[in-house]
Design an enzyme around this catalytic site. Sequence first.
Site, PDB file in Angstrom:
ATOM      1  CD  GLU A  16      69.602  58.334  71.494  1.00 11.91           C
ATOM      2  OE1 GLU A  16      69.962  59.410  71.994  1.00 11.91           O
ATOM      3  OE2 GLU A  16      68.998  58.267  70.417  1.00 11.91           O
ATOM      4  CG  ASP A  24      69.526  63.678  63.844  1.00 12.17           C
ATOM      5  OD1 ASP A  24      70.046  62.618  64.270  1.00 12.17           O
ATOM      6  OD2 ASP A  24      68.291  63.843  63.811  1.00 12.17           O
ATOM      7  CD  GLU A  64      66.747  59.664  67.911  1.00 10.63           C
ATOM      8  OE1 GLU A  64      66.003  59.027  68.663  1.00 10.63           O
ATOM      9  OE2 GLU A  64      67.092  60.843  68.162  1.00 10.63           O
ATOM     10  CD  GLU A  65      67.442  64.109  68.772  1.00 15.57           C
ATOM     11  OE1 GLU A  65      66.256  64.046  69.130  1.00 15.57           O
ATOM     12  OE2 GLU A  65      68.400  63.926  69.548  1.00 15.57           O
TER      13      GLU A  65
HETATM   14 ZN    ZN Z   1      69.561  60.920  70.888  1.00 12.22          ZN
END
Ligand code: ZN
Length: 405
Positions: free
Chosen positions: A177, A82, A148-149
């Site tokens: 990340e 995402d 994740e966001e």
């Molecule tokens: Zn990220």
Amino acid sequence: MHCGEFDKDLAVQKFQEYLKIKSVHPDPDYASAVTFLERYAKELRLDVKRIEVGANRREIIVMTIPGKDPSLPSILLNSHTDVVPVFLEHWKYDPWAAVKDDKRDIYGRGAQDMKCVGIQYLEAIRVLKVIRKESFQRTIHISFVPDEEINGGQLGMKLFLDTAEFKALNIGFALDEGLANPDNKYSVFYGERSPWWVRVKCHGNPGHGSRFISNTAAEKVQKVINSFLSFRSSEESRLNGDSCMFLGDVTSVNLTMLEGGVQPNVVPEEFIATFDIRIPPSVDLNAFEDKITSWCKEAGDDVTFEFLSKNKNQKTTSTKEDNPWWAAFAGVLQRRGVGIVKEIFPAATDGRFLREIGYPVIGFSPMRNTPILLHDNNEFLNEEIFLEGIEVYCELLPALANLKM
Ligand code: ZN
């Protein structure tokens, strides 16, 4: 061992294809991302599983290359599918067109955060497994997670951890990340700050707006805000006064919401201030909570606080030579002659959930000489930097997946 020649156009084409998928909040097109990834896995002849999590049945994709010794703990390469919303009017190109300009900068939402990394993992695997026919001692899993966001990853990776499929992965070490580094170095992240969201309620005497009411909520909230924000200033000076310090090394504080009031001529009996605080792993959390308690006490009677979020996970991954995973990881970057900057991630990633349950995790997005543009307008990644990342993983994956200990 180097990547050698590989089909760079194909790799860039895959990256652009992925960038064009609108997996953007608030209504991400996850179906297209899943289709794209499953087709990709087939192309690379990887085993692929789809795991549904949560009430909204979000899908996690896990691709697997079985190791020669499947009993050994595996390597997990994680990325999220995402991306965050865009403000179209501030972009020079359509953020969903994956435009490559004449400087070979590729523009798109997710170019840095983190569709680049997802494709780099898979293109490195194309080189190693499909072209060079290499196999590895340890199993490699490549996970693509949603959400994740939003909600701090609570609806994606966090739910995945509770599944039988996750436990069966038998993870030894994970990559997730990181952030770009504007200098000729790689930033690598071995821990994260703990996010605390604190809501402070100040109660006082109400009355008519024309009078000097005593002991008002406004006077109390003023004191509360002063205490939090003067601490904010001191942390900001600490960061700016020392060139060896990074954002992840200090506590950031922001007043993010202020609520209260009924109408212009009425002194209200309540004001509420909400703060977003990010605390580095080096800070004693109990002592910090005591500090908040005392700020509220000093503001007057009937000032209370509650936590909207209170993360107490301060686990970090060792970056000492006695951690064989770190030694293997850092060894590859050293052999490539690129300097490493070890940092605490200033915000939150899915990596923290894995660290919390005891796995060593390094946050790494191989982007040197690149401005940090995650969540920013005109997010881009240069083609050369993107391709270099594939070469980096071509060396990292064998080093990690053949690690003996
Ligand atoms: Zn990220």
